[in-house]
Write a protein that holds these residues in place. Structure first.
Motif, PDB file in Angstrom:
ATOM      1  N   LEU A  10       1.688  17.124   2.688  1.00 34.97           N
ATOM      2  CA  LEU A  10       2.724  17.767   1.746  1.00 34.97           C
ATOM      3  C   LEU A  10       1.937  18.420   0.556  1.00 34.97           C
ATOM      4  O   LEU A  10       2.776  18.754  -0.232  1.00 34.97           O
ATOM      5  CB  LEU A  10       3.090  16.433   1.213  1.00 34.97           C
ATOM      6  N   GLY A  11       0.760  18.664   0.902  1.00 33.88           N
ATOM      7  CA  GLY A  11       0.189  19.615  -0.107  1.00 33.88           C
ATOM      8  C   GLY A  11      -0.510  19.195  -1.470  1.00 33.88           C
ATOM      9  O   GLY A  11      -0.544  19.873  -2.202  1.00 33.88           O
ATOM     10  N   LEU A  12      -0.614  17.720  -1.312  1.00 33.43           N
ATOM     11  CA  LEU A  12      -1.192  17.171  -2.545  1.00 33.43           C
ATOM     12  C   LEU A  12      -2.600  17.494  -2.917  1.00 33.43           C
ATOM     13  O   LEU A  12      -3.411  17.617  -1.716  1.00 33.43           O
ATOM     14  CB  LEU A  12      -0.819  15.614  -2.693  1.00 33.43           C
ATOM     15  N   ASP A  13      -3.049  17.329  -3.982  1.00 29.06           N
ATOM     16  CA  ASP A  13      -4.657  17.258  -4.124  1.00 29.06           C
ATOM     17  C   ASP A  13      -5.261  16.082  -3.857  1.00 29.06           C
ATOM     18  O   ASP A  13      -4.931  15.048  -4.474  1.00 29.06           O
ATOM     19  CB  ASP A  13      -4.698  17.399  -5.716  1.00 29.06           C
ATOM     20  N   VAL A  14      -5.619  16.024  -2.601  1.00 35.16           N
ATOM     21  CA  VAL A  14      -6.261  14.792  -1.804  1.00 35.16           C
ATOM     22  C   VAL A  14      -7.179  14.050  -2.673  1.00 35.16           C
ATOM     23  O   VAL A  14      -7.112  12.906  -2.832  1.00 35.16           O
ATOM     24  CB  VAL A  14      -6.560  14.946  -0.420  1.00 35.16           C
ATOM     25  N   LYS A  33       5.761  14.257  -6.347  1.00 36.72           N
ATOM     26  CA  LYS A  33       6.068  14.560  -4.979  1.00 36.72           C
ATOM     27  C   LYS A  33       6.538  13.075  -4.627  1.00 36.72           C
ATOM     28  O   LYS A  33       6.136  12.813  -3.442  1.00 36.72           O
ATOM     29  CB  LYS A  33       5.201  15.196  -4.055  1.00 36.72           C
ATOM     30  N   PHE A  34       7.251  12.420  -5.455  1.00 38.98           N
ATOM     31  CA  PHE A  34       7.603  11.013  -5.030  1.00 38.98           C
ATOM     32  C   PHE A  34       8.493  11.010  -3.726  1.00 38.98           C
ATOM     33  O   PHE A  34       8.311  10.231  -2.891  1.00 38.98           O
ATOM     34  CB  PHE A  34       8.214  10.159  -6.195  1.00 38.98           C
ATOM     35  N   PHE A  35       9.803  11.871  -4.025  1.00 36.38           N
ATOM     36  CA  PHE A  35      10.636  11.517  -2.771  1.00 36.38           C
ATOM     37  C   PHE A  35      10.362  12.170  -1.729  1.00 36.38           C
ATOM     38  O   PHE A  35      10.520  11.691  -0.686  1.00 36.38           O
ATOM     39  CB  PHE A  35      12.085  12.031  -3.577  1.00 36.38           C
ATOM     40  N   GLU A  36       9.477  13.227  -1.759  1.00 35.20           N
ATOM     41  CA  GLU A  36       9.034  13.825  -0.554  1.00 35.20           C
ATOM     42  C   GLU A  36       8.007  12.805   0.183  1.00 35.20           C
ATOM     43  O   GLU A  36       8.049  12.660   1.492  1.00 35.20           O
ATOM     44  CB  GLU A  36       8.152  15.154  -0.864  1.00 35.20           C
ATOM     45  N   PHE A  37       7.110  11.998  -0.472  1.00 34.34           N
ATOM     46  CA  PHE A  37       6.285  11.019  -0.051  1.00 34.34           C
ATOM     47  C   PHE A  37       7.261   9.893   0.622  1.00 34.34           C
ATOM     48  O   PHE A  37       6.794   9.397   1.806  1.00 34.34           O
ATOM     49  CB  PHE A  37       5.414  10.572  -1.151  1.00 34.34           C
ATOM     50  N   GLU A  38       8.226   9.626  -0.202  1.00 36.45           N
ATOM     51  CA  GLU A  38       9.084   8.555   0.260  1.00 36.45           C
ATOM     52  C   GLU A  38       9.756   9.002   1.771  1.00 36.45           C
ATOM     53  O   GLU A  38       9.756   8.276   2.755  1.00 36.45           O
ATOM     54  CB  GLU A  38      10.326   8.247  -0.690  1.00 36.45           C
ATOM     55  N   ALA A  83       0.579  -1.442   0.003  1.00 37.31           N
ATOM     56  CA  ALA A  83       0.131   0.027   0.000  1.00 37.31           C
ATOM     57  C   ALA A  83       0.726   1.062  -0.048  1.00 37.31           C
ATOM     58  O   ALA A  83       0.556   2.303  -0.695  1.00 37.31           O
ATOM     59  CB  ALA A  83      -0.899  -0.068   1.187  1.00 37.31           C
ATOM     60  N   GLY A  84       1.983   1.321   0.811  1.00 37.55           N
ATOM     61  CA  GLY A  84       2.787   2.273   0.731  1.00 37.55           C
ATOM     62  C   GLY A  84       3.353   2.555  -0.544  1.00 37.55           C
ATOM     63  O   GLY A  84       3.427   3.667  -0.978  1.00 37.55           O
ATOM     64  N   ALA A  85       3.836   1.587  -1.345  1.00 38.69           N
ATOM     65  CA  ALA A  85       4.552   1.525  -2.576  1.00 38.69           C
ATOM     66  C   ALA A  85       3.756   2.231  -3.450  1.00 38.69           C
ATOM     67  O   ALA A  85       3.860   3.198  -4.339  1.00 38.69           O
ATOM     68  CB  ALA A  85       4.841   0.103  -2.967  1.00 38.69           C
ATOM     69  N   GLU A  86       2.306   1.607  -3.509  1.00 40.40           N
ATOM     70  CA  GLU A  86       1.281   2.243  -4.469  1.00 40.40           C
ATOM     71  C   GLU A  86       1.155   3.906  -4.050  1.00 40.40           C
ATOM     72  O   GLU A  86       0.793   4.593  -4.969  1.00 40.40           O
ATOM     73  CB  GLU A  86       0.273   1.468  -4.546  1.00 40.40           C
ATOM     74  N   ALA A  87       0.865   4.051  -2.882  1.00 48.19           N
ATOM     75  CA  ALA A  87       0.595   5.344  -2.365  1.00 48.19           C
ATOM     76  C   ALA A  87       1.893   6.475  -2.862  1.00 48.19           C
ATOM     77  O   ALA A  87       1.637   7.537  -3.266  1.00 48.19           O
ATOM     78  CB  ALA A  87       0.709   5.510  -0.874  1.00 48.19           C
ATOM     79  N   SER A  88       3.096   5.945  -2.882  1.00 50.49           N
ATOM     80  CA  SER A  88       4.252   6.712  -3.339  1.00 50.49           C
ATOM     81  C   SER A  88       4.069   6.979  -4.759  1.00 50.49           C
ATOM     82  O   SER A  88       4.375   8.091  -5.362  1.00 50.49           O
ATOM     83  CB  SER A  88       5.531   6.103  -3.181  1.00 50.49           C
ATOM     84  N   GLU A  89       3.462   5.933  -5.647  1.00 49.65           N
ATOM     85  CA  GLU A  89       3.380   6.257  -7.069  1.00 49.65           C
ATOM     86  C   GLU A  89       2.189   7.096  -7.422  1.00 49.65           C
ATOM     87  O   GLU A  89       2.183   8.016  -8.399  1.00 49.65           O
ATOM     88  CB  GLU A  89       3.112   4.880  -7.877  1.00 49.65           C
ATOM     89  N   ALA A  90       1.177   7.187  -6.669  1.00 50.89           N
ATOM     90  CA  ALA A  90       0.078   8.145  -6.622  1.00 50.89           C
ATOM     91  C   ALA A  90       0.781   9.336  -6.380  1.00 50.89           C
ATOM     92  O   ALA A  90       0.203  10.519  -6.961  1.00 50.89           O
ATOM     93  CB  ALA A  90      -0.869   7.691  -5.730  1.00 50.89           C
ATOM     94  N   ALA A  91       1.629   9.498  -5.532  1.00 54.07           N
ATOM     95  CA  ALA A  91       2.291  10.875  -5.123  1.00 54.07           C
ATOM     96  C   ALA A  91       2.879  11.310  -6.229  1.00 54.07           C
ATOM     97  O   ALA A  91       3.128  12.554  -6.557  1.00 54.07           O
ATOM     98  CB  ALA A  91       2.803  10.773  -3.825  1.00 54.07           C
ATOM     99  N   ALA A  92       3.801  10.330  -6.894  1.00 54.23           N
ATOM    100  CA  ALA A  92       4.413  10.526  -8.181  1.00 54.23           C
ATOM    101  C   ALA A  92       3.700  11.413  -9.380  1.00 54.23           C
ATOM    102  O   ALA A  92       4.350  12.302 -10.066  1.00 54.23           O
ATOM    103  CB  ALA A  92       5.357   9.326  -8.458  1.00 54.23           C
ATOM    104  N   LYS A  93       2.390  11.134  -9.526  1.00 55.44           N
ATOM    105  CA  LYS A  93       1.860  11.747 -10.333  1.00 55.44           C
ATOM    106  C   LYS A  93       1.357  13.304 -10.232  1.00 55.44           C
ATOM    107  O   LYS A  93       1.241  13.850 -11.017  1.00 55.44           O
ATOM    108  CB  LYS A  93       0.247  10.881 -10.259  1.00 55.44           C
ATOM    109  N   GLN A  94       1.813  13.568  -8.926  1.00 54.13           N
ATOM    110  CA  GLN A  94       1.673  15.019  -8.518  1.00 54.13           C
ATOM    111  C   GLN A  94       3.274  15.590  -8.270  1.00 54.13           C
ATOM    112  O   GLN A  94       3.296  16.776  -7.714  1.00 54.13           O
ATOM    113  CB  GLN A  94       0.918  15.152  -7.312  1.00 54.13           C
TER     114      GLN A  94
END
Length: 610
Positions: A539-543, A512-517, A499-510
């Motif tokens: 992190l300021g993502l579009d939730v 912010k991959f390394f910030e999420f990592e 779940a964490g890996a997939e969430a980081s990929e969702a963050a990467a679409k905006q």
């Protein structure tokens, strides 16, 4: 004796459903052949036994053979339809670059066997039975791959399953269009109304199971009355069953209800928690899970027992050995499937069309293409529909059995050759997928002379420690280093890692991959769905967009790609580092990594700013 029985039970348990199902199918086939040759009269008489089901003037009259082929096999085709629906909605067939290779391979694997069959079997007068050689037995294919497949065959398995889905669509369409002898349109209008009802059931709040079951029976009976083979009702129903990836909010709500039940056990809370857990998974996947054991352990073995009873007397074998029909089946399945699938993928690879991931090499595809020549279930099924003469049916069944044995042996041989070309001690020493700025998560300059690729897991404590070493190397080398993260979540040890890996990929679409990592590493103990969403907000993502992306097929595919790469390189623990493309062994403190960078490169390692 009890200890011996326990060890047998443990061995059977370790085999898994796939291997066990394939073994039962094989045993049922052997039993049918032995029974038919010991006493053909009792074999034929048993399956000719009539059953009558009805009320008043309304009744159904079935032989046991028809009950298996028309009713039980409808359940098998229903599970096939569920898999088709899932693959097109959230699986391998959602992306064109992924789908193009198995789709074209499957089409070639349908067309070439049929052509070879018609050319060879035409003189026998049974050219219209070309449907016998078009389809692959998915159950035997997957079971055989589990038994004799090569090391790290995950990506090959996904490829073959996607190919089998398209293959099944082709076979089902041909059964509907070519092998429907009589057709009465009025019952199909009733079936259409029933199918519309099945589609609308998804909007009901509760009690959907009994309604699905009632409408499914009505649709099956309508197909039966129309003259269209009733097994196709199973496919039509399955394509209307909803499928979706689990919503993390629903999963967390189910967990909260389970906690409430633990704190205050009651029937009401137990029912609410059970319903919430069940509803968090799509009905498509729940039905696949529910029916899979019955299909693997009961329906397919019964089908084999009812249809594989070919007499192998010297006269029949002699007739089969010189029969164009038998040789048409053997050549169509063995040569047609191998040449069609292997040849088409070779052309696609040469033209650089489609996505071939590491581990999906042509030699491995060749082994899988050979196994696709096991056309057992649907081949026997179509023999009963396409050929009327009992002697010709026997010759075709001999061809199917012979082709299945040859295909299994040829597949095993090609897999052994593939493994011999890549010795186990060499596998995984070199990075199988070069770093690609278009798909990889790169920290630092893409043109840096030094490179570290890490396969890791956001819940792994060792990966957390390694992140500190990586930061020291970055501080030391600055713009001379590019660092790449790839996913290898250890899902058995760390339940939330995927779940964490997939969430980081969702963050990467905006972006912010390394910030999420860094956020995931900072709080490894709290990575439930609500924690992940809170991190995204912090992190300021579009939730809302982030939550939609969490269920996107491409997000899951991106993580799965890295996991298949790790499997292809025999990565079983994390962190695993590749330094300038070569696997790093030994300590992974900053100075050890810098020395490894220097030893793997002709250029000197220059500290940042010097």
């Amino acid at each position: 004796m009890p200890q011996k029985l326990a060890s047998i039970a443990d061995h059977v348990g370790r085999m898994g459903r796939t291997r066990m199902g394939a073994l039962l199918l094989l045993l049922a086939t052997v039993a049918a052949v032995v029974w038919a040759n010991i006493s053909s009269e009792t074999y034929a008489g048993f399956w000719d036994t009539h059953l009558m089901i009805g009320l008043g003037d309304i009744h159904l009259d079935f032989t046991l053979h028809a009950l298996v082929n028309d009713a039980l096999m409808a359940i098998f085709f229903f599970t096939v339809g569920l898999e088709v629906r899932r693959e097109f909605a959230i699986g391998e067939l959602t992306s064109w670059s992924r789908a193009v290779v198995p789709v074209i391979a499957a089409v070639a694997g349908l067309a070439l066997p049929a052509l070879l069959f018609v050319l060879i079997a035409g003189p026998s007068g049974n050219a219209d039975a070309w449907g016998v050689v078009i389809s692959t037995d998915t159950a035997f294919l997957v079971g055989a791959l589990a038994l004799i497949g090569p090391r790290g065959s995950g990506r090959l398995r996904v490829f073959l399953l996607a190919l089998a889905v398209v293959d099944d669509i082709g076979a089902l369409s041909i059964i509907a269009l070519v092998y429907t002898e009589t057709f009465t349109p009025m019952p199909l209008l009733i079936a259409a109304v029933g199918l519309v009802g099945i589609y609308l059931v998804r909007y009901l709040r509760g009690g959907r199971g009994p309604i699905y079951a009632t409408l499914a029976v009505i649709v099956w009976l309508a197909f039966l009355a129309s003259g269209v083979h009733p097994t196709l009702a199973g496919v039509a129903i399955a394509l209307l069953v909803p499928v979706y990836r689990p919503d993390r909010r629903d999963v967390e709500h189910a967990l909260e209800l389970a906690r409430t039940f633990r704190q205050s056990p009651s029937t009401e809370y137990a029912r609410a928690a059970a319903n919430s857990l069940r509803e968090s998974i799509s009905i498509n996947e729940r039905l696949q899970t529910a029916y899979a054991p019955y299909v693997a352990y009961v329906i397919l073995p019964l089908f084999a027992l009812a249809n594989a009873g070919v007499s192998l007397s010297p006269d029949i074998l002699a007739a089969a050995a010189t029969s164009p029909l038998t040789w048409g089946v053997v050549v169509g399945l063995v040569v047609g499937k191998l040449a069609g699938i292997w040849g088409s993928t070779a052309v696609l690879k040469a033209l650089k069309i489609g996505d071939f991931g590491p581990g999906l090499s042509l030699d491995r595809i060749g082994g899988g293409a050979a196994l696709a020549g096991i056309g057992f279930t649907i081949s026997l099924f179509i023999i009963d529909l396409a050929i009327e003469d009992p002697d010709a049916q026997n010759q075709a069944r001999v061809g199917v059995l012979a082709a299945s044995v040859i295909a299994l042996g040829l597949g095993a041989l090609l897999f052994r050759i593939a493994d011999a070309r890549s010795p186990e001690e060499e596998v995984g020493q070199t990075l199988v997928r070069p770093v690609d700025p278009r798909r990889d998560h790169i920290f630092g300059s893409a043109d840096a002379p030094f490179e570290i690729v890490e396969y890791g897991d956001f819940q792994c404590g060792f990966c957390l420690k390694a992140s500190g070493s990586i930061q020291e190397v970055m501080d030391e080398l600055g713009p001379n280093l590019r660092y790449v993260w790839r996913h290898a979540p250890l899902t058995v040890q760390h339940p939330n890692a995927l779940a964490g890996a997939e969430a980081s990929e969702a963050a990467a679409k905006q972006g912010k991959f390394f910030e999420f990592e860094r956020g995931l590493f900072a709080d490894q103990d709290n990575q439930l769905p609500s924690d992940i969403v809170r991190l995204a907000a912090r992190l300021g993502l579009d939730v809302p967009r982030f939550e939609r992306d969490l269920t996107a097929p491409d997000v899951a595919s991106r993580v799965r790609d890295d996991m298949f790469d790790a499997e292809a390189m025999n990565i079983h623990s994390v962190p695993t580092f590749f330094v300038n493309g070569r696997r790093h062994t030994g300590p992974y403190d900053a100075q050890s990594l810098i020395r490894a960078l220097q030893s793997q490169s002709d250029a000197p390692v220059s500290p940042a700013g010097r």
